[in-house]
Design a protein around this motif. Sequence first.
Motif, PDB file in Angstrom:
ATOM      1  N   UNK A 188       0.840  -1.200   0.000  1.00  0.00           N
ATOM      2  CA  UNK A 188       0.000   0.000   0.000  1.00  0.00           C
ATOM      3  C   UNK A 188       0.872   1.246   0.000  1.00  0.00           C
ATOM      4  N   UNK A 189       1.888   1.259   0.880  1.00  0.00           N
ATOM      5  CA  UNK A 189       2.781   2.417   0.940  1.00  0.00           C
ATOM      6  C   UNK A 189       3.549   2.583  -0.366  1.00  0.00           C
ATOM      7  N   UNK A 190       4.024   1.474  -0.911  1.00  0.00           N
ATOM      8  CA  UNK A 190       4.823   1.503  -2.133  1.00  0.00           C
ATOM      9  C   UNK A 190       4.020   2.096  -3.300  1.00  0.00           C
ATOM     10  N   UNK A 191       2.747   1.733  -3.397  1.00  0.00           N
ATOM     11  CA  UNK A 191       1.893   2.269  -4.456  1.00  0.00           C
ATOM     12  C   UNK A 191       1.688   3.775  -4.293  1.00  0.00           C
ATOM     13  N   UNK A 192       1.455   4.226  -3.052  1.00  0.00           N
ATOM     14  CA  UNK A 192       1.264   5.648  -2.791  1.00  0.00           C
ATOM     15  C   UNK A 192       2.567   6.426  -2.957  1.00  0.00           C
ATOM     16  N   UNK A 193       3.680   5.734  -2.852  1.00  0.00           N
ATOM     17  CA  UNK A 193       4.988   6.374  -2.929  1.00  0.00           C
ATOM     18  C   UNK A 193       5.484   6.483  -4.371  1.00  0.00           C
ATOM     19  N   UNK A 194       5.702   5.342  -5.006  1.00  0.00           N
ATOM     20  CA  UNK A 194       6.346   5.339  -6.323  1.00  0.00           C
ATOM     21  C   UNK A 194       5.382   5.147  -7.497  1.00  0.00           C
ATOM     22  N   UNK A 195       4.108   4.864  -7.226  1.00  0.00           N
ATOM     23  CA  UNK A 195       3.142   4.742  -8.324  1.00  0.00           C
ATOM     24  C   UNK A 195       2.308   6.012  -8.465  1.00  0.00           C
ATOM     25  N   UNK A 196       1.659   6.427  -7.395  1.00  0.00           N
ATOM     26  CA  UNK A 196       0.855   7.652  -7.456  1.00  0.00           C
ATOM     27  C   UNK A 196       1.669   8.900  -7.110  1.00  0.00           C
ATOM     28  N   UNK A 197       2.764   8.710  -6.332  1.00  0.00           N
ATOM     29  CA  UNK A 197       3.628   9.837  -5.981  1.00  0.00           C
ATOM     30  C   UNK A 197       3.167  10.662  -4.803  1.00  0.00           C
ATOM     31  N   UNK A 198       2.072  10.267  -4.148  1.00  0.00           N
ATOM     32  CA  UNK A 198       1.537  11.071  -3.045  1.00  0.00           C
ATOM     33  C   UNK A 198       2.491  11.143  -1.846  1.00  0.00           C
ATOM     34  N   UNK A 199       3.269  10.078  -1.617  1.00  0.00           N
ATOM     35  CA  UNK A 199       4.160  10.046  -0.456  1.00  0.00           C
ATOM     36  C   UNK A 199       5.625  10.195  -0.844  1.00  0.00           C
ATOM     37  N   UNK A 200       5.872  10.554  -2.094  1.00  0.00           N
ATOM     38  CA  UNK A 200       7.250  10.699  -2.565  1.00  0.00           C
ATOM     39  C   UNK A 200       7.671  12.164  -2.525  1.00  0.00           C
ATOM     40  N   UNK A 201       8.908  12.462  -2.092  1.00  0.00           N
ATOM     41  CA  UNK A 201       9.366  13.853  -2.020  1.00  0.00           C
ATOM     42  C   UNK A 201       9.314  14.574  -3.364  1.00  0.00           C
ATOM     43  N   UNK A 202       9.571  13.841  -4.462  1.00  0.00           N
ATOM     44  CA  UNK A 202       9.520  14.443  -5.797  1.00  0.00           C
ATOM     45  C   UNK A 202       8.125  14.299  -6.385  1.00  0.00           C
ATOM     46  N   UNK A 203       7.644  13.052  -6.424  1.00  0.00           N
ATOM     47  CA  UNK A 203       6.289  12.795  -6.892  1.00  0.00           C
ATOM     48  C   UNK A 203       6.037  13.211  -8.322  1.00  0.00           C
ATOM     49  N   UNK A 204       7.062  13.054  -9.177  1.00  0.00           N
ATOM     50  CA  UNK A 204       6.938  13.442 -10.580  1.00  0.00           C
ATOM     51  C   UNK A 204       6.903  12.183 -11.452  1.00  0.00           C
ATOM     52  N   UNK A 205       5.739  11.800 -11.970  1.00  0.00           N
ATOM     53  CA  UNK A 205       5.636  10.581 -12.771  1.00  0.00           C
ATOM     54  C   UNK A 205       6.521  10.591 -14.012  1.00  0.00           C
ATOM     55  N   UNK A 206       6.892  11.774 -14.485  1.00  0.00           N
ATOM     56  CA  UNK A 206       7.712  11.864 -15.691  1.00  0.00           C
ATOM     57  C   UNK A 206       9.192  11.631 -15.410  1.00  0.00           C
ATOM     58  N   UNK A 207       9.569  11.528 -14.136  1.00  0.00           N
ATOM     59  CA  UNK A 207      10.978  11.341 -13.781  1.00  0.00           C
ATOM     60  C   UNK A 207      11.117  10.248 -12.729  1.00  0.00           C
ATOM     61  N   UNK A 208      10.903   8.978 -13.095  1.00  0.00           N
ATOM     62  CA  UNK A 208      10.954   7.866 -12.131  1.00  0.00           C
ATOM     63  C   UNK A 208      12.297   7.735 -11.422  1.00  0.00           C
ATOM     64  N   UNK A 209      13.388   8.007 -12.138  1.00  0.00           N
ATOM     65  CA  UNK A 209      14.722   7.867 -11.532  1.00  0.00           C
ATOM     66  C   UNK A 209      14.862   8.804 -10.335  1.00  0.00           C
ATOM     67  N   UNK A 210      14.454  10.060 -10.508  1.00  0.00           N
ATOM     68  CA  UNK A 210      14.536  11.024  -9.411  1.00  0.00           C
ATOM     69  C   UNK A 210      13.649  10.614  -8.243  1.00  0.00           C
ATOM     70  N   UNK A 211      12.512  10.013  -8.543  1.00  0.00           N
ATOM     71  CA  UNK A 211      11.627   9.543  -7.476  1.00  0.00           C
ATOM     72  C   UNK A 211      12.306   8.489  -6.617  1.00  0.00           C
ATOM     73  N   UNK A 212      13.006   7.545  -7.278  1.00  0.00           N
ATOM     74  CA  UNK A 212      13.692   6.473  -6.555  1.00  0.00           C
ATOM     75  C   UNK A 212      14.826   7.038  -5.708  1.00  0.00           C
ATOM     76  N   UNK A 213      15.625   7.934  -6.293  1.00  0.00           N
ATOM     77  CA  UNK A 213      16.754   8.518  -5.560  1.00  0.00           C
ATOM     78  C   UNK A 213      16.268   9.332  -4.366  1.00  0.00           C
ATOM     79  N   UNK A 214      15.202  10.101  -4.563  1.00  0.00           N
ATOM     80  CA  UNK A 214      14.668  10.906  -3.459  1.00  0.00           C
ATOM     81  C   UNK A 214      14.053  10.033  -2.376  1.00  0.00           C
ATOM     82  N   UNK A 215      13.485   8.917  -2.791  1.00  0.00           N
ATOM     83  CA  UNK A 215      12.792   8.041  -1.849  1.00  0.00           C
ATOM     84  C   UNK A 215      13.742   7.419  -0.834  1.00  0.00           C
ATOM     85  N   UNK A 216      14.915   6.987  -1.315  1.00  0.00           N
ATOM     86  CA  UNK A 216      15.854   6.275  -0.438  1.00  0.00           C
ATOM     87  C   UNK A 216      17.054   7.138  -0.050  1.00  0.00           C
ATOM     88  N   UNK A 217      16.877   8.434  -0.075  1.00  0.00           N
ATOM     89  CA  UNK A 217      17.951   9.347   0.328  1.00  0.00           C
ATOM     90  C   UNK A 217      18.316   9.105   1.792  1.00  0.00           C
TER      91      UNK A 217
END
Length: 229
Positions: free
Chosen positions: A129-158
């Motif tokens: 559930x958290x993973x979907x809200x984080x890296x799929x919908x972007x609601x819990x991700x610091x970047x939350x930009x669907x057009x830039x998945x790489x940045x989402x991953x890097x920001x997530x595990x900073x």
Amino acid sequence: MVVTRTRSPIRSNVGLKAVMAVTGIILVLFLIAHMLGNLKVFTGETSFDHYAHWLRDIGKPLLPGVWFLWILRAVLVVAVVGHIAAATALALRARAARPVRYAHRAKVQGSYAARTMRWGGVIILLFVIYHLLDLTTGHLNPVGDPSNPYSNVVADFAPERWYVTLFYTLAIVSLGFHLRHGAFSAFRSLGQQTPKGERRARTAALVFAVALCAGYLVVPFAVLTGLVA
């Protein structure tokens, strides 16, 4: 005239085990494919983003937009629900078959994986559930930009978000225990009942679980340590 109702084959113990096997295979195949896709983060930002966007375009022009991903998600939801329902039904039947506890019954020493399947399943569910809200919908991700998945991953595990990596690790380790137990049970169902066969089944299940866990954990720890930035 008395009408006798027969239980559907799929609701029998054999049928439920078949449901668990089929849904388990579907989920394992997805886990392997998803892991291989995650590892593309080591090929660089351009390559990883291209892969992520390619996933959204699968099926075009036959399927519009991201329909393929939604179809895949629907299949996975059905597989998860079917897997949990079958496992729950089998567990309840096993308990009902022995309703009275023995006063001096010796404690059964099951494997650690078998004893932790329940709470491990809860952890995995919460993580999904958290993973979907984080890296799929972007609601819990610091970047939350669907057009830039790489940045989402890097920001997530900073490094400053070490708690996300900790939760991710806990979920993946729980998944590893679940896979080890499930794979061992599958090998036994295929006829590995001899002592030598069981040893081989245990080894194969352990190797598979460790390899899959390592494939998933290498990404967040690579970001955490600065190897991927």
